[in-house]
Design a protein around this motif. Structure first.
Motif, PDB file in Angstrom:
ATOM      1  N   TYR A  94       0.907  -1.189  -0.081  1.00 48.32           N
ATOM      2  CA  TYR A  94       0.112   0.006  -0.106  1.00 48.32           C
ATOM      3  C   TYR A  94       0.692   1.161  -0.053  1.00 48.32           C
ATOM      4  O   TYR A  94       0.740   2.045  -0.777  1.00 48.32           O
ATOM      5  CB  TYR A  94      -0.964  -0.064   1.085  1.00 48.32           C
ATOM      6  N   PHE A  95       1.881   1.408   0.935  1.00 47.68           N
ATOM      7  CA  PHE A  95       2.720   2.488   1.020  1.00 47.68           C
ATOM      8  C   PHE A  95       3.584   2.686  -0.461  1.00 47.68           C
ATOM      9  O   PHE A  95       3.864   3.703  -0.838  1.00 47.68           O
ATOM     10  CB  PHE A  95       3.758   2.571   2.191  1.00 47.68           C
ATOM     11  N   ALA A  96       4.051   1.479  -0.943  1.00 50.02           N
ATOM     12  CA  ALA A  96       4.927   1.307  -2.231  1.00 50.02           C
ATOM     13  C   ALA A  96       3.878   2.020  -3.279  1.00 50.02           C
ATOM     14  O   ALA A  96       4.367   2.897  -3.953  1.00 50.02           O
ATOM     15  CB  ALA A  96       5.440   0.012  -2.737  1.00 50.02           C
ATOM     16  N   GLU A  97       2.592   1.591  -3.290  1.00 49.72           N
ATOM     17  CA  GLU A  97       1.940   2.363  -4.230  1.00 49.72           C
ATOM     18  C   GLU A  97       1.511   3.805  -4.252  1.00 49.72           C
ATOM     19  O   GLU A  97       1.435   4.556  -4.998  1.00 49.72           O
ATOM     20  CB  GLU A  97       0.525   1.682  -4.485  1.00 49.72           C
ATOM     21  N   LEU A  98       1.445   4.209  -2.877  1.00 49.31           N
ATOM     22  CA  LEU A  98       1.343   5.668  -2.568  1.00 49.31           C
ATOM     23  C   LEU A  98       2.435   6.465  -2.874  1.00 49.31           C
ATOM     24  O   LEU A  98       2.283   7.542  -3.459  1.00 49.31           O
ATOM     25  CB  LEU A  98       0.880   5.844  -0.964  1.00 49.31           C
TER      26      LEU A  98
ATOM     27  N   GLU B  99       6.603  -7.861  -1.460  1.00 52.50           N
ATOM     28  CA  GLU B  99       5.266  -7.416  -2.273  1.00 52.50           C
ATOM     29  C   GLU B  99       5.401  -5.856  -2.280  1.00 52.50           C
ATOM     30  O   GLU B  99       4.650  -5.428  -3.383  1.00 52.50           O
ATOM     31  CB  GLU B  99       4.335  -7.502  -1.054  1.00 52.50           C
ATOM     32  N   ALA B 100       6.088  -5.083  -1.696  1.00 56.24           N
ATOM     33  CA  ALA B 100       6.225  -3.634  -1.802  1.00 56.24           C
ATOM     34  C   ALA B 100       7.031  -3.501  -3.364  1.00 56.24           C
ATOM     35  O   ALA B 100       6.651  -2.733  -3.842  1.00 56.24           O
ATOM     36  CB  ALA B 100       7.137  -3.055  -0.994  1.00 56.24           C
ATOM     37  N   LEU B 101       8.254  -4.497  -3.506  1.00 55.87           N
ATOM     38  CA  LEU B 101       8.806  -4.431  -4.891  1.00 55.87           C
ATOM     39  C   LEU B 101       7.849  -4.712  -5.921  1.00 55.87           C
ATOM     40  O   LEU B 101       7.996  -4.089  -7.042  1.00 55.87           O
ATOM     41  CB  LEU B 101       9.930  -5.323  -4.603  1.00 55.87           C
ATOM     42  N   VAL B 102       6.985  -5.426  -5.680  1.00 53.40           N
ATOM     43  CA  VAL B 102       6.158  -5.892  -7.057  1.00 53.40           C
ATOM     44  C   VAL B 102       5.220  -4.616  -7.076  1.00 53.40           C
ATOM     45  O   VAL B 102       4.711  -4.231  -8.292  1.00 53.40           O
ATOM     46  CB  VAL B 102       5.054  -7.035  -6.641  1.00 53.40           C
ATOM     47  N   ALA B 103       4.895  -3.926  -6.053  1.00 56.93           N
ATOM     48  CA  ALA B 103       4.029  -2.665  -6.388  1.00 56.93           C
ATOM     49  C   ALA B 103       4.592  -1.680  -7.015  1.00 56.93           C
ATOM     50  O   ALA B 103       4.043  -1.016  -7.729  1.00 56.93           O
ATOM     51  CB  ALA B 103       3.339  -2.315  -4.782  1.00 56.93           C
ATOM     52  N   TRP B 104       6.062  -1.523  -6.622  1.00 59.09           N
ATOM     53  CA  TRP B 104       6.745  -0.310  -7.537  1.00 59.09           C
ATOM     54  C   TRP B 104       8.151  -0.909  -7.787  1.00 59.09           C
ATOM     55  O   TRP B 104       9.154  -0.549  -7.157  1.00 59.09           O
ATOM     56  CB  TRP B 104       7.169   0.835  -6.566  1.00 59.09           C
ATOM     57  N   PRO B 105       8.238  -1.784  -8.899  1.00 61.06           N
ATOM     58  CA  PRO B 105       9.432  -2.301  -9.313  1.00 61.06           C
ATOM     59  C   PRO B 105      10.621  -1.360  -9.813  1.00 61.06           C
ATOM     60  O   PRO B 105       9.888  -0.104 -10.398  1.00 61.06           O
ATOM     61  CB  PRO B 105       9.184  -3.381 -10.434  1.00 61.06           C
ATOM     62  N   ASN B 106      11.734  -1.481  -9.239  1.00 65.51           N
ATOM     63  CA  ASN B 106      12.955  -0.545  -9.653  1.00 65.51           C
ATOM     64  C   ASN B 106      12.558   0.939  -8.870  1.00 65.51           C
ATOM     65  O   ASN B 106      13.359   1.826  -9.458  1.00 65.51           O
ATOM     66  CB  ASN B 106      12.972  -0.340 -11.086  1.00 65.51           C
ATOM     67  N   GLY B 107      11.847   0.996  -8.060  1.00 67.72           N
ATOM     68  CA  GLY B 107      11.245   2.165  -7.520  1.00 67.72           C
ATOM     69  C   GLY B 107      11.681   2.254  -5.934  1.00 67.72           C
ATOM     70  O   GLY B 107      11.750   3.404  -5.394  1.00 67.72           O
ATOM     71  N   LEU B 108      12.314   1.334  -5.369  1.00 70.48           N
ATOM     72  CA  LEU B 108      12.431   1.243  -3.731  1.00 70.48           C
ATOM     73  C   LEU B 108      13.893   0.894  -3.620  1.00 70.48           C
ATOM     74  O   LEU B 108      14.345  -0.081  -4.343  1.00 70.48           O
ATOM     75  CB  LEU B 108      11.572   0.511  -3.137  1.00 70.48           C
ATOM     76  N   GLN B 109      14.631   1.444  -2.569  1.00 69.06           N
ATOM     77  CA  GLN B 109      15.769   0.554  -2.025  1.00 69.06           C
ATOM     78  C   GLN B 109      15.518  -0.355  -1.079  1.00 69.06           C
ATOM     79  O   GLN B 109      14.500  -0.121  -0.175  1.00 69.06           O
ATOM     80  CB  GLN B 109      16.600   1.862  -1.619  1.00 69.06           C
TER      81      GLN B 109
END
Length: 261
Positions: free
Chosen positions: A42-46, A70-80
């Protein structure tokens, strides 16, 4: 220009905001400011929706791999992603969609810094420094700061110094530095540390610890001449805080993005 950098702190599979200094192996004295009913995704998508790049997902102990993925699936290549990263799993996290991996404790076997271990992590990443962030989270010791590992409970001999920063910079794209003594307390930033980081770092650096309102973003920008970014956690409304709203932080970044065009 200083930017707000978001976070997703994971503990026992849930998104939490914890008083950093209370983390331990048995969690006997753990103090939690907030536990979210929403999953990490949810936070990754936000963050993705609002274009908040450079967010770090920190796995505080075991039982967090599934939530991080799950967070990485929500925003691939967008999170460390950080927490338990080593040479044996760093590439796995990049392959799972992490923009970069964050390493700390692996670099300090028995509390002493290992350049060989740092080189081994960079090697499995194909020598791509853009995929590597070094976490130098620290505690104040005397007039300076030393890196703290193992949930910030073990203070190493590695000092936050101009010489050590210069030695590490060729191996990574940026630094993430939690002031462990201030983490989760919402009592204000470590102004001396922020000022010092701006003086000694020549690559991007994100400071976390004690951020409580929009005025702290202004303070970090002034103290660092815009060279240091700030993470705000427990004080943020999406994490149950009352010091600053997520919308305010998004507007802060947008104003700086617009000014840079």
């Amino acid at each position: 220009m200083t930017r707000f950098r978001p976070c997703i702190d994971l503990h026992a599979g849930s998104v939490k905001q914890i008083v950093g200094g209370t983390l331990s192996t048995d969690n006997a004295g753990l103090k939690t400011n907030f536990t979210s009913d929403d999953p990490a995704a949810y936070f990754a998508e936000l963050y993705k929706k609002n274009g908040l790049t450079g967010a770090h997902v920190i796995m505080l102990g075991p039982g967090n791999d599934a939530a991080a993925r799950e967070a990485l699936v929500a925003w691939p290549n967008g999170l460390q992603v950080g927490g338990g990263i080593k040479d044996s799993n760093a590439k796995d996290w990049i392959d799972a969609g992490a923009e970069a991996v964050i390493i700390t404790s692996f670099l300090f076997p028995s509390g002493s810094f290992s350049l060989e271990r740092l080189q081994s992590v960079l090697s499995v990443l194909g020598g791509d420094t853009s995929k590597l962030v070094i976490d130098l989270s620290c505690r104040r010791v005397g007039d300076g700061w030393r890196v703290a590992m193992d949930k910030w409970q073990t203070i190493t001999e590695f000092q936050i110094s101009k010489e050590n920063i210069a030695m590490l910079e060729p191996y990574c794209s940026e630094f993430l530095i939690h002031a462990a003594d201030a983490e989760g307390l919402q009592a204000g930033i470590d102004e001396k540390l922020v000022t010092y980081l701006a003086e000694i770092c020549t690559i991007p650096v994100t400071y976390a610890g004690g951020g409580r309102n929009i005025q702290d973003l202004e303070l970090v920008e002034r103290l660092s001449n815009g060279k240091v970014d700030l993470t705000i956690g427990s004080a943020l409304d999406i994490f149950g805080g009352r010091g600053v709203t997520f919308d305010e932080c998004c507007k802060w970044n947008k104003h700086r993005d617009d000014a840079g065009r």
